[in-house]
Write an enzyme that holds these catalytic residues in place. Structure first.
Site, PDB file in Angstrom:
ATOM      1  N   SER A 138       1.006  -1.243   0.381  1.00  0.00           N
ATOM      2  CA  SER A 138      -0.036   0.016   0.149  1.00  0.00           C
ATOM      3  C   SER A 138       0.953   1.091  -0.017  1.00  0.00           C
ATOM      4  O   SER A 138       1.953   1.113   0.293  1.00  0.00           O
ATOM      5  CB  SER A 138      -0.951   0.048   1.156  1.00  0.00           C
ATOM      6  N   TYR A 151      -2.443  -1.443  10.766  1.00  0.00           N
ATOM      7  CA  TYR A 151      -2.520  -1.832   9.313  1.00  0.00           C
ATOM      8  C   TYR A 151      -1.118  -1.122   8.800  1.00  0.00           C
ATOM      9  O   TYR A 151      -0.512  -1.753   7.834  1.00  0.00           O
ATOM     10  CB  TYR A 151      -3.591  -1.155   8.675  1.00  0.00           C
TER      11      TYR A 151
END
Length: 259
Positions: A138, A151
């Protein structure tokens, strides 16, 4: 690389990037197997993509990964592409109390899951004529998003693991690719829509991200940065304090409540 006549395993294939990868790779003439935790979602995906093969499996559970390996290698011995896509993203205020096991759930799914999947499937991929491991990280791997701290840690960890894996496998026939995905209009981001600082106009459609990923795979790229991910990569290097300050604005009242 050629993206036809391959056998592909995609974790988390019922929505978002996983679903788009499955649909696109099927169109290109590949055999595709997807996994997911939810049986109903797997069945719904099968209705949309009748030729896809579905297996219920949870990447956060080592025993299920071992069972998945045995089944896939038995039924699909030509498997040569592994896409580690399954992921979870939560907003968490670290000022609140959290169960210590639940707190690290994203680490188990987003980081330990791909590590274990690679370790389990690596002996099989080694003997294939050409093989690929693609890990979906990401833009948050390049700079943390404070509202999603675990995360952020999981994707950063996966990024560095992927780079180390690439070095260790450089003398094999296995290509290691990282897809650094920008914010996208997938179910992963739905829980953030009402947070201050969230701009849905900046989200990139998952099908566009996957299309760029497919092009990158065909071009033998090691790292693929669709859309804003490329901007984040550049800005995080030249102005890290600025980008961190911007990231810290999203969901500020949620994060700083009850200090």
């Amino acid at each position: 690389m050629e993206l036809t006549n391959n056998t592909v395993l995609i974790t988390g294939g019922t929505s978002g990037f996983g679903y788009e990868f499955a649909a696109r790779l099927i169109e290109l003439g590949n055999t595709v197997i997807i996994t997911g935790r939810n049986v109903q979602k797997l069945q719904e995906t099968k209705q949309k993509l009748p030729v896809v093969h579905t297996i219920q499996s949870d990447v956060s559970k080592p025993g299920e990964i071992s069972h998945l390996y045995n089944r896939v290698i038995s039924e699909f011995p030509q498997l040569n592409i592994l896409i580690n896509n399954a992921g979870e993203m939560r907003k968490l205020s670290l000022h609140h109390n959290h169960d210590l096991t639940d707190l690290t759930r994203e680490i188990e799914i987003n980081l330990m899951g791909p590590i274990r999947m690679v370790q389990e499937f690596l002996p099989h991929l080694r003997i294939q004529k050409n093989a690929v491991i693609l890990n979906v990280t990401s833009g948050i791997a390049l700079m943390p998003l404070p509202i999603a701290p675990i995360y952020s840690a999981s994707k950063s960890g996966l990024r560095w693991y992927t780079q180390a894996l690439r070095v260790q496998l450089k003398n094999t026939r296995i290509k290691v690719i990282e897809l650094v995905a920008p914010g996208s209009s997938t179910p992963l981001n739905e829980k953030f829509r009402n947070e201050e600082g969230f701009d849905s106009n900046r989200l990139m459609a998952p099908e566009k991200i996957v299309e760029q990923a497919i092009k990158g795979m065909k071009s033998d790229k090691d790292e693929i940065y669709p859309g804003l991910a490329k901007v984040i990569q550049i800005v995080s290097r030249i102005a890290p304090k600025f980008i961190m300050a911007q990231a810290g604005k999203m969901g500020a009242s949620f994060m700083y409540a009850n200090q």
